[in-house]
Design a protein around this motif. Structure first.
Motif, PDB file in Angstrom:
ATOM      1  N   SER A  52       0.860  -1.185   0.000  1.00 25.43           N
ATOM      2  CA  SER A  52       0.000   0.000   0.000  1.00 25.43           C
ATOM      3  C   SER A  52       0.895   1.233   0.000  1.00 25.43           C
ATOM      4  CB  SER A  52      -0.911   0.002   1.235  1.00 25.43           C
ATOM      5  OG  SER A  52      -1.787  -1.102   1.208  1.00 25.43           O
ATOM      6  N   ALA A  53       1.113   1.800  -1.177  1.00 29.58           N
ATOM      7  CA  ALA A  53       1.992   2.958  -1.329  1.00 29.58           C
ATOM      8  C   ALA A  53       1.199   4.127  -1.891  1.00 29.58           C
ATOM      9  CB  ALA A  53       3.162   2.620  -2.260  1.00 29.58           C
ATOM     10  N   TYR A  54       1.290   5.264  -1.222  1.00 23.48           N
ATOM     11  CA  TYR A  54       0.528   6.452  -1.600  1.00 23.48           C
ATOM     12  C   TYR A  54       1.455   7.650  -1.715  1.00 23.48           C
ATOM     13  CZ  TYR A  54      -2.927   3.357   0.544  1.00 23.48           C
ATOM     14  OH  TYR A  54      -3.684   2.269   0.893  1.00 23.48           O
ATOM     15  N   SER A  55       1.186   8.510  -2.687  1.00 20.76           N
ATOM     16  CA  SER A  55       1.935   9.759  -2.811  1.00 20.76           C
ATOM     17  C   SER A  55       1.156  10.880  -2.139  1.00 20.76           C
ATOM     18  CB  SER A  55       2.150  10.112  -4.284  1.00 20.76           C
ATOM     19  OG  SER A  55       3.017   9.195  -4.898  1.00 20.76           O
ATOM     20  N   VAL A  56       1.842  11.677  -1.347  1.00 19.24           N
ATOM     21  CA  VAL A  56       1.235  12.857  -0.757  1.00 19.24           C
ATOM     22  C   VAL A  56       1.110  13.905  -1.859  1.00 19.24           C
ATOM     23  CG1 VAL A  56       1.535  14.720   0.914  1.00 19.24           C
ATOM     24  CG2 VAL A  56       2.159  12.375   1.526  1.00 19.24           C
ATOM     25  N   GLU A  57      -0.095  14.418  -2.068  1.00 22.60           N
ATOM     26  CA  GLU A  57      -0.346  15.378  -3.139  1.00 22.60           C
ATOM     27  C   GLU A  57      -0.637  16.752  -2.544  1.00 22.60           C
ATOM     28  OE1 GLU A  57       0.069  14.917  -6.272  1.00 22.60           O
ATOM     29  OE2 GLU A  57       0.397  12.749  -6.215  1.00 22.60           O
ATOM     30  N   GLN A  58       0.252  17.695  -2.796  1.00 17.91           N
ATOM     31  CA  GLN A  58       0.055  19.063  -2.336  1.00 17.91           C
ATOM     32  C   GLN A  58      -0.669  19.872  -3.416  1.00 17.91           C
ATOM     33  OE1 GLN A  58       0.668  19.851   0.668  1.00 17.91           O
ATOM     34  NE2 GLN A  58       2.219  18.387   1.386  1.00 17.91           N
ATOM     35  N   GLU A  59      -1.446  20.872  -2.994  1.00 22.73           N
ATOM     36  CA  GLU A  59      -2.185  21.693  -3.952  1.00 22.73           C
ATOM     37  C   GLU A  59      -1.260  22.546  -4.805  1.00 22.73           C
ATOM     38  OE1 GLU A  59      -5.224  24.027  -2.157  1.00 22.73           O
ATOM     39  OE2 GLU A  59      -6.267  22.304  -1.286  1.00 22.73           O
ATOM     40  N   LEU A  96       4.310  26.015   4.503  1.00 20.60           N
ATOM     41  CA  LEU A  96       4.566  25.014   5.541  1.00 20.60           C
ATOM     42  C   LEU A  96       3.286  24.573   6.231  1.00 20.60           C
ATOM     43  CD1 LEU A  96       6.398  23.288   7.298  1.00 20.60           C
ATOM     44  CD2 LEU A  96       6.838  25.302   8.722  1.00 20.60           C
ATOM     45  N   GLU A  97       2.450  25.497   6.623  1.00 20.31           N
ATOM     46  CA  GLU A  97       1.230  25.127   7.356  1.00 20.31           C
ATOM     47  C   GLU A  97       0.318  24.255   6.507  1.00 20.31           C
ATOM     48  OE1 GLU A  97      -2.518  27.211   9.738  1.00 20.31           O
ATOM     49  OE2 GLU A  97      -0.869  28.442   9.005  1.00 20.31           O
ATOM     50  N   ILE A  98       0.130  24.619   5.257  1.00 18.69           N
ATOM     51  CA  ILE A  98      -0.740  23.841   4.362  1.00 18.69           C
ATOM     52  C   ILE A  98      -0.129  22.470   4.091  1.00 18.69           C
ATOM     53  CG2 ILE A  98      -1.693  23.715   2.027  1.00 18.69           C
ATOM     54  CD1 ILE A  98      -1.918  26.785   2.105  1.00 18.69           C
ATOM     55  N   TRP A  99       1.163  22.444   3.823  1.00 18.92           N
ATOM     56  CA  TRP A  99       1.831  21.166   3.544  1.00 18.92           C
ATOM     57  C   TRP A  99       1.788  20.262   4.775  1.00 18.92           C
ATOM     58  CZ3 TRP A  99       6.452  20.507  -0.199  1.00 18.92           C
ATOM     59  CH2 TRP A  99       6.146  21.088  -1.444  1.00 18.92           C
ATOM     60  N   GLN A 100       1.948  20.835   5.968  1.00 14.61           N
ATOM     61  CA  GLN A 100       1.858  20.031   7.187  1.00 14.61           C
ATOM     62  C   GLN A 100       0.475  19.410   7.336  1.00 14.61           C
ATOM     63  OE1 GLN A 100       3.306  23.077  10.044  1.00 14.61           O
ATOM     64  NE2 GLN A 100       4.665  21.489  10.812  1.00 14.61           N
ATOM     65  N   LYS A 101      -0.553  20.192   7.092  1.00 15.14           N
ATOM     66  CA  LYS A 101      -1.923  19.679   7.215  1.00 15.14           C
ATOM     67  C   LYS A 101      -2.161  18.533   6.245  1.00 15.14           C
ATOM     68  CE  LYS A 101      -4.146  23.895   8.950  1.00 15.14           C
ATOM     69  NZ  LYS A 101      -5.087  24.994   8.630  1.00 15.14           N
ATOM     70  N   THR A 102      -1.636  18.658   5.034  1.00 15.47           N
ATOM     71  CA  THR A 102      -1.810  17.602   4.034  1.00 15.47           C
ATOM     72  C   THR A 102      -1.112  16.321   4.469  1.00 15.47           C
ATOM     73  OG1 THR A 102      -1.940  19.247   2.268  1.00 15.47           O
ATOM     74  CG2 THR A 102      -1.483  16.988   1.619  1.00 15.47           C
ATOM     75  N   LEU A 103       0.142  16.432   4.899  1.00 16.08           N
ATOM     76  CA  LEU A 103       0.875  15.242   5.329  1.00 16.08           C
ATOM     77  C   LEU A 103       0.233  14.628   6.562  1.00 16.08           C
ATOM     78  CD1 LEU A 103       3.158  13.229   5.194  1.00 16.08           C
ATOM     79  CD2 LEU A 103       4.658  14.889   6.332  1.00 16.08           C
ATOM     80  N   THR A 104      -0.149  15.453   7.524  1.00 18.65           N
ATOM     81  CA  THR A 104      -0.791  14.954   8.743  1.00 18.65           C
ATOM     82  C   THR A 104      -2.063  14.187   8.409  1.00 18.65           C
ATOM     83  OG1 THR A 104       0.104  16.720  10.116  1.00 18.65           O
ATOM     84  CG2 THR A 104      -1.887  15.660  10.897  1.00 18.65           C
ATOM     85  N   SER A 105      -2.859  14.732   7.507  1.00 18.23           N
ATOM     86  CA  SER A 105      -4.092  14.062   7.096  1.00 18.23           C
ATOM     87  C   SER A 105      -3.810  12.710   6.462  1.00 18.23           C
ATOM     88  CB  SER A 105      -4.855  14.959   6.119  1.00 18.23           C
ATOM     89  OG  SER A 105      -6.012  14.321   5.635  1.00 18.23           O
ATOM     90  N   CYS A 106      -2.768  12.649   5.613  1.00 23.29           N
ATOM     91  CA  CYS A 106      -2.408  11.386   4.962  1.00 23.29           C
ATOM     92  C   CYS A 106      -1.957  10.344   5.986  1.00 23.29           C
ATOM     93  CB  CYS A 106      -1.303  11.628   3.940  1.00 23.29           C
ATOM     94  SG  CYS A 106      -1.812  12.544   2.476  1.00 23.29           S
TER      95      CYS A 106
END
Length: 199
Positions: A33-40, A47-57
């Protein structure tokens, strides 16, 4: 399967020929199960937006999370060190404080670099001719974060421009990281891996 794998690209993302993209395809083909983190916005990192995305993943994963991060993605992973991560391969972290790389102003919002020890096992992969991270700074950051160093040779920034293909040497670093995780966990995962491969 023992892990969910999160692939965390850096500035401008990882192209289809980037080792991260090739690893994702190879791991998925093996049933991992391999997933890519996708930033907007890959070009204008926040940093804040990217952190939220990674944390959610990370929080959506059902198994222990293994992070495979490159450049700014590696630094992002350290910024998210409080998350439940089983281990992280930090490939060529971007040293925002001392690099003279042309893209340094685009990532200034990720400074200052974290200095505290990270609780999960990490392997920091360094290149001898990386414009974003000198060997001396790699040693310094590894000491700050409690990471082991892995010397990859002269492979630039280990990114899109280097055209490394599947980057087989990187799998040696990944194996070393998995060994570190096994040492922490008493060898339970290593026994399983010996029966069924890397994961």
């Amino acid at each position: 399967m023992l892990f969910d794998v999160l692939i965390v690209p850096g500035l401008d993302g990882s192209g289809e020929k980037h080792w991260q993209s090739l690893w994702k395809s190879a791991l998925t083909a093996r049933g991992v199960s391999a997933y890519s983190v996708e930033q907007e916005d890959w070009a204008g990192p926040d940093l804040e937006i990217w952190q939220k995305t990674l944390t959610s993943c990370v929080r959506r994963c059902s198994r222990p999370v293994l992070v495979l991060a490159h450049s700014l993605g590696a630094l992002l992973t350290v910024h998210c060190a409080d998350e439940k991560i089983a281990g992280a391969l930090l490939v060529a972290p971007a040293d925002l404080e001392e690099t003279q790389a042309s893209g340094r102003m685009r990532v200034k919002g990720f400074a200052p670099l974290p200095r505290t020890r990270v609780r999960f096992p990490m392997l920091l992969v360094t290149s001898e001719n990386d414009e974003w991270l000198s060997s001396a700074r790699a040693r310094f950051l590894a000491e700050c974060w409690g990471s082991e160093l892995f010397a990859a040779g002269r492979v630039g920034h280990i990114g899109n421009r280097e055209n490394l293909g599947i980057w087989k040497k990187g799998f040696l670093a990944l194996e070393r990281l998995l060994d570190r995780i096994d040492q922490r966990d008493g060898g339970v995962r290593k026994n399983s891996r010996e029966r069924g491969g890397l994961f």
